[in-house]
Design a protein around this motif. Structure first.
Motif, mmCIF file in Angstrom:
data_model
loop_
_atom_site.group_PDB
_atom_site.id
_atom_site.type_symbol
_atom_site.label_atom_id
_atom_site.label_comp_id
_atom_site.label_asym_id
_atom_site.label_seq_id
_atom_site.Cartn_x
_atom_site.Cartn_y
_atom_site.Cartn_z
ATOM 1 N N GLU A 240 0.833 -1.201 0.000
ATOM 2 C CA GLU A 240 0.000 0.000 0.000
ATOM 3 C C GLU A 240 0.872 1.258 0.000
ATOM 4 O O GLU A 240 0.578 2.236 -0.692
ATOM 5 C CB GLU A 240 -0.936 -0.008 1.203
ATOM 6 C CG GLU A 240 -1.914 1.153 1.230
ATOM 7 C CD GLU A 240 -2.946 1.033 2.323
ATOM 8 O OE1 GLU A 240 -3.862 1.879 2.356
ATOM 9 O OE2 GLU A 240 -2.848 0.098 3.148
ATOM 10 N N ALA A 244 1.129 4.251 -2.847
ATOM 11 C CA ALA A 244 0.983 5.662 -2.496
ATOM 12 C C ALA A 244 2.172 6.484 -2.968
ATOM 13 O O ALA A 244 2.019 7.637 -3.394
ATOM 14 C CB ALA A 244 0.803 5.803 -0.986
ATOM 15 N N LYS A 249 -3.854 4.980 -4.899
ATOM 16 C CA LYS A 249 -4.511 4.776 -3.610
ATOM 17 C C LYS A 249 -5.214 3.428 -3.588
ATOM 18 O O LYS A 249 -5.992 3.101 -4.491
ATOM 19 C CB LYS A 249 -5.531 5.886 -3.359
ATOM 20 C CG LYS A 249 -6.306 5.737 -2.056
ATOM 21 C CD LYS A 249 -7.357 6.828 -1.924
ATOM 22 C CE LYS A 249 -8.177 6.647 -0.659
ATOM 23 N NZ LYS A 249 -9.240 7.679 -0.543
ATOM 24 N N ASN A 251 -8.060 1.519 -2.664
ATOM 25 C CA ASN A 251 -9.421 1.956 -2.371
ATOM 26 C C ASN A 251 -10.242 0.880 -1.669
ATOM 27 O O ASN A 251 -11.089 1.181 -0.826
ATOM 28 C CB ASN A 251 -10.107 2.357 -3.687
ATOM 29 C CG ASN A 251 -11.387 3.110 -3.474
ATOM 30 O OD1 ASN A 251 -11.408 4.109 -2.759
ATOM 31 N ND2 ASN A 251 -12.466 2.636 -4.077
ATOM 32 N N VAL A 276 -7.590 -0.219 -6.923
ATOM 33 C CA VAL A 276 -6.701 0.929 -6.765
ATOM 34 C C VAL A 276 -7.166 2.064 -7.667
ATOM 35 O O VAL A 276 -7.596 1.839 -8.820
ATOM 36 C CB VAL A 276 -5.250 0.528 -7.118
ATOM 37 C CG1 VAL A 276 -4.310 1.722 -7.069
ATOM 38 C CG2 VAL A 276 -4.765 -0.565 -6.148
#
Length: 278
Positions: A240, A244, A249, A251, A276
């Motif tokens: 993750e 980033a 992101k 989701n 994502v």
């Protein structure tokens, strides 16, 4: 064949056969045909990916499209698909499949690109980018950063990047490597095959997935080959952060049903579908 060295059961089997074993990468010219026959009836992830894609605008960019295990269901559900893969052998098999009578109606909605998913430029943006078969782990951390950068550059503003991952709890804190094996018969268009599946994970996340294939004719083993793929696992929270860092992101995530999962490992080994966005 690779810079990595087999260990554990796979290495012992290579030694046991004393040079009378053919070793291949899982996706090279020899491995591609076996991998295709091995996964031809495998519908893992397909239903969940199609459900996640439903109602999304296309076209779809499918990374690591291979011989079309996910490509054909996407086409059958009305999507236009660009399939990218760095294995010409896999793309040749996909091309042959598209010439089969039952698939010819989809051929006009598929274009393929031989390319590296960590370094591609298609001069287009996609409502959906799909990476199945937990293939994100084929890449090192540096390569994943390059992949995510390419995805960001090709994803439409309201698009979705759907990828599947293998989430194995605690591998990074394990004191030593661990592995499991299973044995099962299968067959392809050449002969029956007795397969020994060997999955080994090192504490640093390096994973070797090997299949020892004993080809059987008239009750005798006539050929033995070992097909190996190497992957690079990371904890989900680390992935993750990697997303980033490249402007993406996480989701949502959803656990996938694995009908072939070994019961004793089910609590520690999960397949997840990640959604994502930008």
């Amino acid at each position: 064949m690779t810079e990595y060295q087999l260990k554990g059961t796979a290495a012992a089997l290579v030694g046991l056969f004393a040079g009378k074993i053919h070793q291949h990468g899982m996706y090279d010219s020899e491995g591609a045909a076996f991998y295709h026959s091995f996964t031809l009836r495998d519908n893992a992830e397909v239903e969940e990916l199609l459900n996640a894609a439903e109602g999304r605008p296309g076209p779809v960019l499918e990374l690591c499209c291979g011989s079309g295990r996910l490509t054909l269901p996407l086409l059958a559900n009305g999507f236009e698909v660009v399939g990218l893969d760095n294995s010409p052998s896999m793309l040749e098999i996909l091309d042959e499949r598209m010439r089969e009578p039952e698939n010819q109606e989809y051929a006009s909605r598929l274009s393929t690109v031989e390319g590296d998913m960590t370094d591609f430029s298609l001069d287009s943006r996609f409502g959906l980018i799909v990476l199945g078969a937990t293939a994100v782990w084929n890449l090192t951390q540096k390569q994943r950063a390059e992949l995510f950068r390419c995805v960001r550059e090709h994803l439409a503003e309201d698009g979705r990047f759907l990828l599947t991952v293998l989430d194995i709890a605690g591998f990074e804190s394990a004191p030593a490597a661990f592995e499991y094996t299973s044995v099962f018969p299968t067959k392809d268009d050449r002969s029956p095959v007795l397969c020994t599946f060997i999955d080994r994970i090192e504490p640093d996340g390096l994973r070797s997935t090997s299949i020892l294939a004993n080809r059987v004719q008239n009750g005798e083993v006539v050929d033995t080959a070992l097909y190996t793929a190497w992957t690079h696992l990371a904890p989900l929270d680390a992935l993750e952060k990697e997303l980033a860092a490249e402007g993406l992101k996480l989701n949502a995530q959803r656990e996938l049903v694995n009908r072939h999962q070994i019961t004793r490992s089910s609590s520690a080994r999960r397949r997840l579908l990640l959604e994502v966005t930008l």
